[in-house]
Design a protein around this motif. Structure first.
Motif, PDB file in Angstrom:
ATOM      1  N   PRO A  67     -13.572  14.609  42.355  1.00 33.53           N
ATOM      2  CA  PRO A  67     -14.079  13.793  41.255  1.00 33.53           C
ATOM      3  C   PRO A  67     -15.194  12.834  41.690  1.00 33.53           C
ATOM      4  CG  PRO A  67     -11.704  13.946  41.097  1.00 33.53           C
ATOM      5  CD  PRO A  67     -12.099  14.580  42.410  1.00 33.53           C
ATOM      6  N   ASP A  68     -15.120  12.281  42.894  1.00 34.38           N
ATOM      7  CA  ASP A  68     -16.173  11.376  43.365  1.00 34.38           C
ATOM      8  C   ASP A  68     -17.486  12.128  43.577  1.00 34.38           C
ATOM      9  OD1 ASP A  68     -14.592   9.122  43.235  1.00 34.38           O
ATOM     10  OD2 ASP A  68     -13.982   9.232  45.338  1.00 34.38           O
ATOM     11  N   ALA A 110     -18.928  12.758  40.222  1.00 32.43           N
ATOM     12  CA  ALA A 110     -19.528  11.544  39.658  1.00 32.43           C
ATOM     13  C   ALA A 110     -20.970  11.389  40.122  1.00 32.43           C
ATOM     14  CB  ALA A 110     -18.694  10.325  40.052  1.00 32.43           C
ATOM     15  N   ARG A 165     -16.493  12.215  36.745  1.00 29.50           N
ATOM     16  CA  ARG A 165     -15.180  12.274  37.401  1.00 29.50           C
ATOM     17  C   ARG A 165     -14.205  13.175  36.646  1.00 29.50           C
ATOM     18  NH1 ARG A 165     -16.795   7.076  38.659  1.00 29.50           N
ATOM     19  NH2 ARG A 165     -16.803   6.724  40.909  1.00 29.50           N
TER      20      ARG A 165
END
Length: 163
Positions: A111-112, A115, A152
């Motif tokens: 997810p990072d 992002a 994310r």
């Protein structure tokens, strides 16, 4: 209590004329006309995890490595998308980008990482980023931070070229 992003409402798969329209680029790639998409789309070949049959889907390229050794794609339909689940089961496959075939291995991003990719994508393609977010039920505030938060909750996959 830490803030957790809300899970977006995933859109329904297209049916009828919308499905036909979504699949229209497939025969164009097969006829050697993939170059008309100017690197924005690729044809992903994947094997059905249940049927074992060869499947194809055209996806938008969110990011491409400067040395053209990898392509990043996003699953707007979430991790339940057939192609995404099939790549999870068998990450080695091939794509057609332009008029060339490439053997690739799928790497599922965190997810990072998603992002950061979404923030970079939004800087280059603001309207497309907003449409993608609206399509999956997210409404970022239009800032880098808003697009990072949206990124994310979107599953991203990097397709690395190689043997």
């Amino acid at each position: 209590m830490p803030h957790r992003p809300t899970s977006p409402k995933r859109p329904q798969l297209p049916i009828g004329w919308r499905r036909l329209l979504a699949r229209l680029p497939i025969p164009l790639f097969r006829c050697g006309l993939g170059w008309i998409f100017r690197g924005r789309l690729l044809l992903l070949h994947h094997v059905g995890r249940i049927t074992g049959l060869d499947r194809h889907v055209v996806l938008e390229v969110v990011e491409r490595a400067p040395d053209k050794s990898s392509w990043t794609i996003a699953s707007g339909f979430g991790p339940q998308a057939a192609w995404y689940s099939n790549l999870r089961a068998e990450p080695k496959t091939f794509i057609m980008a332009g008029t060339r075939h490439h053997a690739v291995t799928a790497r599922f991003l965190t997810p990072d990482e998603g992002a950061e990719i979404m923030a970079r994508y939004a800087r280059c393609h603001r309207r497309a980023a907003r449409r993608l977010c609206a399509f999956i039920g997210l409404s970022p505030d239009g800032t880098d931070g808003g697009f990072r938060e949206a990124g994310r909750s979107i599953p991203f996959v990097r397709l690395d070229a190689g043997p």
